[in-house]
Write a protein that holds these residues in place. Structure first.
Motif, PDB file in Angstrom:
ATOM      1  N   CYS A  87       0.835  -1.292  -0.145  1.00 13.42           N
ATOM      2  CA  CYS A  87      -0.101  -0.043  -0.039  1.00 13.42           C
ATOM      3  C   CYS A  87       0.884   1.281   0.116  1.00 13.42           C
ATOM      4  CB  CYS A  87      -0.859   0.012   1.036  1.00 13.42           C
ATOM      5  SG  CYS A  87      -1.958  -1.326   1.352  1.00 13.42           S
ATOM      6  N   GLY A  88       2.191   1.292  -0.019  1.00 11.50           N
ATOM      7  CA  GLY A  88       3.096   2.321  -0.361  1.00 11.50           C
ATOM      8  C   GLY A  88       2.887   3.011   1.057  1.00 11.50           C
ATOM      9  N   ASN A  89       2.654   4.368   0.731  1.00 14.57           N
ATOM     10  CA  ASN A  89       2.447   5.484   2.030  1.00 14.57           C
ATOM     11  C   ASN A  89       0.996   5.733   2.242  1.00 14.57           C
ATOM     12  OD1 ASN A  89       2.621   9.031   2.320  1.00 14.57           O
ATOM     13  ND2 ASN A  89       4.263   7.637   3.405  1.00 14.57           N
ATOM     14  N   SER A  90       0.064   4.946   1.658  1.00 11.87           N
ATOM     15  CA  SER A  90      -1.287   5.443   1.604  1.00 11.87           C
ATOM     16  C   SER A  90      -2.245   4.801   2.885  1.00 11.87           C
ATOM     17  CB  SER A  90      -1.774   5.008   0.179  1.00 11.87           C
ATOM     18  OG  SER A  90      -3.087   5.360   0.356  1.00 11.87           O
ATOM     19  N   GLY A  91      -2.590   5.489   3.686  1.00 16.14           N
ATOM     20  CA  GLY A  91      -3.592   5.066   4.774  1.00 16.14           C
ATOM     21  C   GLY A  91      -5.011   4.859   4.102  1.00 16.14           C
ATOM     22  N   THR A  92      -5.316   5.493   3.287  1.00 19.06           N
ATOM     23  CA  THR A  92      -6.609   5.273   2.514  1.00 19.06           C
ATOM     24  C   THR A  92      -6.704   3.996   1.993  1.00 19.06           C
ATOM     25  OG1 THR A  92      -6.941   7.632   2.216  1.00 19.06           O
ATOM     26  CG2 THR A  92      -8.176   6.009   1.033  1.00 19.06           C
ATOM     27  N   GLY A 112       3.592  -1.798   3.744  1.00 16.95           N
ATOM     28  CA  GLY A 112       3.517  -0.443   3.219  1.00 16.95           C
ATOM     29  C   GLY A 112       4.863   0.070   3.317  1.00 16.95           C
ATOM     30  N   ASP A 113       5.175   1.331   3.129  1.00 21.06           N
ATOM     31  CA  ASP A 113       6.541   2.091   3.432  1.00 21.06           C
ATOM     32  C   ASP A 113       6.672   2.172   5.083  1.00 21.06           C
ATOM     33  OD1 ASP A 113       5.194   4.144   4.406  1.00 21.06           O
ATOM     34  OD2 ASP A 113       5.816   5.347   2.634  1.00 21.06           O
ATOM     35  N   ALA A 114       7.733   2.708   5.462  1.00 23.84           N
ATOM     36  CA  ALA A 114       8.087   2.872   6.732  1.00 23.84           C
ATOM     37  C   ALA A 114       7.311   3.580   7.785  1.00 23.84           C
ATOM     38  CB  ALA A 114       9.557   3.584   6.861  1.00 23.84           C
ATOM     39  N   SER A 115       6.493   4.679   6.880  1.00 18.89           N
ATOM     40  CA  SER A 115       5.568   5.632   7.585  1.00 18.89           C
ATOM     41  C   SER A 115       4.281   4.906   7.979  1.00 18.89           C
ATOM     42  CB  SER A 115       5.244   6.900   6.733  1.00 18.89           C
ATOM     43  OG  SER A 115       3.889   7.208   6.933  1.00 18.89           O
ATOM     44  N   ILE A 116       3.933   4.178   6.849  1.00 15.94           N
ATOM     45  CA  ILE A 116       2.490   3.180   6.924  1.00 15.94           C
ATOM     46  C   ILE A 116       2.772   2.253   7.953  1.00 15.94           C
ATOM     47  CG2 ILE A 116       2.524   1.400   5.214  1.00 15.94           C
ATOM     48  CD1 ILE A 116      -0.159   4.041   5.391  1.00 15.94           C
ATOM     49  N   GLN A 117       3.935   1.744   8.276  1.00 17.21           N
ATOM     50  CA  GLN A 117       4.252   0.567   9.127  1.00 17.21           C
ATOM     51  C   GLN A 117       4.119   0.940  10.539  1.00 17.21           C
ATOM     52  OE1 GLN A 117       7.295  -2.382   8.456  1.00 17.21           O
ATOM     53  NE2 GLN A 117       6.950  -1.922   6.343  1.00 17.21           N
TER      54      GLN A 117
END
Ligand code: S3P
Length: 424
Positions: A87-92, A112-117
């Protein structure tokens, strides 16, 4: 990337498509029977993550740039992906797809990426589990990676502790597959694109006050979707037009859905000169052209029910408040801490480094306007809205501003810097 103080902004601009609506058009189109034709789809990295997830589940999606064609598989037509869904960076993408996956007859892993994790998923796994979903956070930390095994779902009523369209939408999407009606009550109404668009696709969905109800669906039907310009992207030019002396900008085709347009009310309350032209209404989503003229602004208080309607605009509103007379207070906005970055922390630090008078509070910030900002090195924390906010603040700051990770605007507005330069 480096930025410098600029003169007035003048001209016309058409903002790229709305991110929230673009995501939903691909998701609902994938679950529908027939082809969904999407115009003005946002070609940002987040929405491309959604396309890639649904392609991995067997949906044929033609991305022709100017339009996207989603050849839907029907409500029960998704196939088990051969790989982990990214899902990459995407919360939605992460939260809405989870609602859908809880009802499929296969097991999927999402990451997803480090932020979404690091972003909280308990807010969706709690209500989805109450519906019967089988979800496991693989690191036992309430975040992705998450394994979802489809199972029979029960309709529930859920009282959400947060006003979040992502939470509401995850539950409503699971509700499409439940054994009876599902409803979600929020403390305040969050963006209602899911309700509007699912209804257009033929779902039995209705809203009463702060509660959305959905009944199970047998089928959804492909639609033609015209995605309006994203008000969250327009917000940077609205703010820039108001605070940079001598500016006059005409921003075309901006989505002004009342559950998204809190920033317009705030700008007007601050004394901003905005004129709405060519208001129109296309199958559920209202739009207008917005004429922005530079204005002398005064501070205001932003709290309560308006917060979910401008949640993504609070960083640029905070920057704008630095150029207003007097005090601006932002309250009830603790949700900012769990966005792509901790937006309270990052905004307070960045604006303070530039010389602004900003105080952090536990659910927002207090800004004393009227101080001259000076250029500084700002770490965007790879948060697209933070990068764009500081690019606008830099236009009003003395000296040079360097934004680290500035390229992250590709998440929601790949052409942002080109558009900003063109209007100078
Ligand atoms: C979104 C909802 C908001 C918003 C996000 C997009 C959506 O998040 O911040 O950028 O498309 O539903 P929450 O619903 O979690 O507040």
């Amino acid at each position: 990337m480096k930025f410098y103080k600029c003169g007035s902004l003048k001209g016309e601009i058409t903002i790229p498509g709305d991110k929230s609506i673009s995501h939903r058009s691909v998701m609902f189109g994938s679950l529908a029977k027939g082809t969904t034709e999407i115009h003005n789809f946002l070609q940002g990295a987040d929405c491309l993550s959604t396309i890639s997830c649904f392609r991995s589940m067997g949906v044929d999606i033609e991305n022709r740039g100017d339009k996207v064609l989603v050849h839907g598989q029907g409500i029960r037509g998704l196939k088990k992906p051969a790989c982990i869904l990214d899902c990459g960076n995407s919360g939605t993408t992460t939260r809405l797809i989870s609602g859908i996956l809880t009802a499929q007859d296969f097991t999927t892993t999402l990451t997803g990426d480090a932020s979404i994790q690091k972003r909280p998923m308990k807010r969706i796994t709690d209500p989805l589990s109450q519906m019967g979903a089988k979800i496991r956070c693989l690191n036992d930390n309430g975040c992705v990676p998450m394994e979802i095994t489809g199972s029979p779902l029960y309709g529930i009523h859920y009282s959400s502790p947060v006003a979040s369209a992502q939470v509401k939408s995850a539950i409503l999407l699971a509700g499409l597959y439940a054994d009876g009606e599902t409803s979600v009550t929020e403390p305040y109404v969050s963006r209602d694109h899911t309700e509007r668009m699912l209804s257009q696709f033929g779902a039995d969905i209705r809203t009463e006050g702060t509660t959305a109800h959905i009944c199970p669906a047998r089928e959804l039907y492909g639609q033609k979707i015209l995605v309006p310009g994203d008000i969250s992207s327009a917000a940077f030019f609205i703010a820039a037009g108001l605070i940079i002396p001598g500016s006059e900008l005409l921003i075309h085709n901006v989505g002004i859905n009342p559950t998204r347009s809190g920033i317009l009310k705030v700008c007007q309350a601050m004394g901003g000169n905005l004129t709405f032209l060519n208001e129109s209404y296309d199958k559920g989503e209202p739009t207008a052209d917005i004429l922005v003229k530079s204005s002398s602004l005064s501070g205001t208080t932003i709290k309560g029910a308006i917060i979910p309607t401008l949640i993504d605009e609070l960083p640029i509103i905070a920057a704008m408040a630095c150029f207003a007379d007097g005090e601006t207070v932002i309250r009830d906005a603790a949700e900012l801490k769990v966005k792509e970055s901790n937006r309270i922390d990052v905004m307070v630090r960045g604006l303070t480094t530039m010389g602004a008078n900003v105080q952090e509070t536990n659910d927002g910030m207090i800004i004393q306007g009227g101080k001259t900002l000076r250029g500084a090195v700002i770490d965007s924390k790879l948060d697209h809205r933070i990068a764009m906010t500081f690019a606008i603040a830099a236009c009003m700051a003395e000296g040079e501003t360097e934004i680290l990770g500035a390229e992250c605007v590709n998440i929601s507005y790949p052409e942002f810097y080109k558009d900003l330069e063109r209007l100078q």
